[in-house]
Scaffold this motif. Structure first.
Motif, mmCIF file in Angstrom:
data_model
loop_
_atom_site.group_PDB
_atom_site.id
_atom_site.type_symbol
_atom_site.label_atom_id
_atom_site.label_comp_id
_atom_site.label_asym_id
_atom_site.label_seq_id
_atom_site.Cartn_x
_atom_site.Cartn_y
_atom_site.Cartn_z
ATOM 1 N N SER A 43 55.701 3.117 -48.455
ATOM 2 C CA SER A 43 55.256 2.072 -47.809
ATOM 3 C C SER A 43 53.945 1.582 -47.852
ATOM 4 O O SER A 43 53.486 0.461 -47.696
ATOM 5 N N GLU A 44 53.052 2.711 -48.038
ATOM 6 C CA GLU A 44 51.689 2.487 -47.920
ATOM 7 C C GLU A 44 51.153 2.077 -49.376
ATOM 8 O O GLU A 44 49.930 1.364 -49.361
ATOM 9 N N VAL A 45 51.805 2.125 -50.426
ATOM 10 C CA VAL A 45 51.595 1.502 -51.568
ATOM 11 C C VAL A 45 52.777 0.696 -52.160
ATOM 12 O O VAL A 45 53.293 1.166 -53.175
ATOM 13 N N PRO A 46 53.021 -0.641 -51.521
ATOM 14 C CA PRO A 46 53.939 -1.260 -52.180
ATOM 15 C C PRO A 46 54.111 -1.974 -53.459
ATOM 16 O O PRO A 46 55.014 -2.319 -53.972
ATOM 17 N N GLU A 47 52.841 -2.179 -53.725
ATOM 18 C CA GLU A 47 52.652 -3.011 -55.119
ATOM 19 C C GLU A 47 52.106 -2.168 -56.261
ATOM 20 O O GLU A 47 51.241 -1.086 -55.924
ATOM 21 N N ASP A 70 65.444 12.408 -41.456
ATOM 22 C CA ASP A 70 66.528 11.495 -41.343
ATOM 23 C C ASP A 70 66.464 10.898 -39.975
ATOM 24 O O ASP A 70 66.537 9.333 -39.826
ATOM 25 N N ARG A 71 66.366 11.466 -39.110
ATOM 26 C CA ARG A 71 66.418 10.803 -37.563
ATOM 27 C C ARG A 71 65.121 9.905 -37.480
ATOM 28 O O ARG A 71 65.223 8.942 -36.786
ATOM 29 N N SER A 117 64.638 2.886 -38.022
ATOM 30 C CA SER A 117 64.671 1.506 -38.588
ATOM 31 C C SER A 117 66.061 1.089 -38.897
ATOM 32 O O SER A 117 66.603 1.831 -39.451
ATOM 33 N N PRO A 118 66.384 -0.202 -38.467
ATOM 34 C CA PRO A 118 67.702 -0.520 -38.778
ATOM 35 C C PRO A 118 67.913 -0.911 -40.511
ATOM 36 O O PRO A 118 69.206 -0.634 -40.771
ATOM 37 N N THR A 119 66.913 -0.731 -41.350
ATOM 38 C CA THR A 119 67.209 -0.617 -42.628
ATOM 39 C C THR A 119 67.326 0.729 -43.263
ATOM 40 O O THR A 119 67.436 1.026 -44.445
ATOM 41 N N GLY A 120 66.960 1.731 -42.370
ATOM 42 C CA GLY A 120 66.943 3.092 -42.813
ATOM 43 C C GLY A 120 65.514 3.321 -43.501
ATOM 44 O O GLY A 120 65.611 4.375 -44.202
ATOM 45 N N ARG A 121 64.615 2.210 -43.737
ATOM 46 C CA ARG A 121 63.268 2.421 -44.279
ATOM 47 C C ARG A 121 62.273 2.082 -43.378
ATOM 48 O O ARG A 121 62.230 1.004 -42.654
ATOM 49 N N HIS A 180 42.770 14.823 -37.499
ATOM 50 C CA HIS A 180 44.074 14.650 -37.163
ATOM 51 C C HIS A 180 44.273 13.125 -37.152
ATOM 52 O O HIS A 180 43.761 12.210 -36.257
ATOM 53 N N HIS A 181 44.984 12.515 -38.243
ATOM 54 C CA HIS A 181 45.238 11.100 -38.584
ATOM 55 C C HIS A 181 46.318 10.630 -38.185
ATOM 56 O O HIS A 181 47.585 11.451 -38.007
ATOM 57 N N HIS A 182 46.642 9.529 -37.260
ATOM 58 C CA HIS A 182 47.910 8.930 -37.033
ATOM 59 C C HIS A 182 47.954 7.487 -37.203
ATOM 60 O O HIS A 182 46.955 6.863 -37.438
ATOM 61 N N THR A 183 49.247 7.156 -37.273
ATOM 62 C CA THR A 183 49.421 5.722 -37.588
ATOM 63 C C THR A 183 51.066 5.611 -36.841
ATOM 64 O O THR A 183 51.792 6.272 -36.788
ATOM 65 N N PRO A 184 51.232 4.228 -36.323
ATOM 66 C CA PRO A 184 52.451 3.755 -35.752
ATOM 67 C C PRO A 184 53.358 3.868 -36.751
ATOM 68 O O PRO A 184 53.401 3.641 -37.778
ATOM 69 N N LEU A 185 54.636 4.168 -36.187
ATOM 70 C CA LEU A 185 55.770 4.213 -37.038
ATOM 71 C C LEU A 185 56.559 2.865 -36.920
ATOM 72 O O LEU A 185 57.050 2.645 -35.669
ATOM 73 N N LEU A 186 56.496 2.070 -37.941
ATOM 74 C CA LEU A 186 57.079 0.498 -37.882
ATOM 75 C C LEU A 186 58.463 0.372 -38.248
ATOM 76 O O LEU A 186 58.783 1.455 -39.354
ATOM 77 N N VAL A 187 59.352 -0.394 -37.946
ATOM 78 C CA VAL A 187 60.540 -0.417 -38.322
ATOM 79 C C VAL A 187 60.711 -1.614 -39.028
ATOM 80 O O VAL A 187 59.794 -2.873 -38.798
#
Length: 442
Positions: free
Chosen positions: A59-63, A182-183, A188-192, A335-342
């Protein structure tokens, strides 16, 4: 190893004095493993060159043309979306004179052009052209960017293996790593999931291995993070961890392959406790999960929440955050971090997740800043540690009450099962470096 096929290997063989079967014992490890430059060089070879390493998320490189800069161990690389839609990982270093191609953290390019002599590369690392081509007699096919021997992904989480000798990614993940990802994805409702909120990297003067330890240690929270309990009372950590030994049903787990988890699922007493809210405040999210997974599975997700776990060696699934552990030197880690978005639900949920991420792991947060101070103090304490009678780190807590079945071990949430699981796998990977490593000159 040829250019355009696999990255050049720069690490040296391990000295005979690095006896990892001795330095990593069943209930303790030696402090020199944190500070010895020879050990660090071995790790860069055996773990970060010969093994699978987490690079990023699709998802970090969508295009097409999107790229982000990363490291495989100490090797700077780019994760790129190619013209055919596939993801490549290439060295962020010109094949001519070694100039960094992309000094920024991310971007979008039609191709990569070296600022030194103008060599131009396609998105997959293929050399497209050089100024003054009559001056070169070599085949340009041999002058592409270095690439890892293997690149693969699981549910959008991209991994790379520099040497190409690691075997299938599925074997590296195993049942434990696969279940943890998997968990995470099923939150995310889409699984992505999406990692598009930006990364924050904190440089810490400590060894990288202190972070798999600290991030998955259930014993220290009541002491290192006491200020959080005072400032923000009545969080789920109070009940799960800070209540003391055996006060919670939560457990600490070690899976085959060095993957480890603080498993809070049994300790939650309310639905959505992990999110710190109730169903009436995130109705759209709950309804979207039920539409996607059905009522029973959605209910399980809403109660269980995301994992708090490490996928060996450098991917931290930090509940609704993702973290990358980046070793730079024996005593330097980022230590890099980012929020997990759904996806597939109202964006108010993602806004909540960004705010929670700032509070838990940001520069002024409760957790990461406390852990950084402890890690730096630990590292200073082990400077100059030599193998002998002293300098050992005890990891025996809970060893006698540990349970084992079906490729995993578990015990009380305050026990050091996670640390032992990480270190025992580390020992298995490192102990044969002299015999089996392709970098030993044999």
């Amino acid at each position: 190893m040829t250019r355009g096929a696999s990255m050049a290997l720069t690490v040296q063989s391990s000295p005979a004095t690095n006896d990892y079967r001795f330095l990593v014992q069943d209930d303790r490890v030696h402090g020199s493993l944190y500070t010895d430059p020879a050990v660090f060089a071995d790790e860069m070879a055996r773990i970060f060159t010969d093994g699978w390493v987490f690079v990023g998320h699709e998802s970090e490189v969508p295009e097409i043309g999107d790229w982000v800069s990363r490291r495989l161990g100490t090797e700077p690389v780019l994760m790129v979306r190619n013209r055919d839609g596939a993801i490549s990982v290439v060295a962020n270093r010109c094949a001519h004179r070694g100039t960094t191609l992309c000094p920024q953290n991310d971007g979008n390019n039609r191709n990569f052009r070296c600022p030194y002599h103008g060599w131009t590369y396609d998105l997959d690392g293929t050399l497209l052209g050089v100024p003054g081509p009559k001056g070169f007699h070599k085949d340009t096919a041999d002058l592409g960017l270095d690439r890892p021997g293997q690149v693969d992904d699981y549910r959008g989480f991209v991994f790379a293996n520099r040497s190409g000798t690691a075997g299938p990614l599925s074997e590296h993940l195993g049942a434990g790593g696969t279940d943890l990802i998997d968990r995470t994805s099923n939150m995310s409702p889409t699984g992505r999931v999406r990692l598009r909120a930006g990364w924050i990297g904190q440089r810490i003067d400590s060894n990288w291995k202190m972070w798999p330890e600290s991030d998955n240690d259930g014993y220290h929270l009541n002491f290192t993070h006491a200020s959080m309990a005072l400032a923000v009372p009545d969080t789920y950590y109070d009940e799960i961890v800070m209540g003391g030994e055996e006060a919670s049903a939560s457990v600490t787990r070690a899976y085959d392959g060095g993957h480890i988890e603080l498993d809070f699922r049994r300790g939650y007493t309310t639905e959505l406790a992990w999110l710190g809210t109730t169903r009436d405040k995130v109705t759209d999210y709950c309804d979207a999960l039920e539409r996607s997974f059905g009522a029973d599975k959605a209910q399980s997700i809403l109660w269980d929440g995301p994992p708090h776990a490490l996928v060996f060696p450098n991917l931290f699934l930090a509940e609704m955050n993702i973290a990358r552990i980046e070793p730079l030197a024996p005593g330097v880690t980022v230590h890099h971090h980012t929020p997990l978005l759904v996806e597939g639900t109202d964006e108010s949920v993602n806004r909540r997740l960004v705010l929670q991420s700032e509070a838990a792991m940001g520069p002024a947060s409760f957790f990461l800043t406390d852990d950084a101070v402890i890690a730096e103090r630990m590292h200073r304490a082990f400077q100059g540690a030599v193998v002998g009678d002293g300098g050992w780190v005890d990891l025996s807590r809970g060893l006698e009450r540990e349970h084992s079945e079906d490729g995993q071990r578990w015990s009380d949430i305050t026990d050091e099962t996670t640390n032992r699981g990480f270190w025992h796998h580390y020992r298995d990977v490192m102990a044969d470096v002299m015999v089996n490593s392709p970098h030993n000159g044999a």
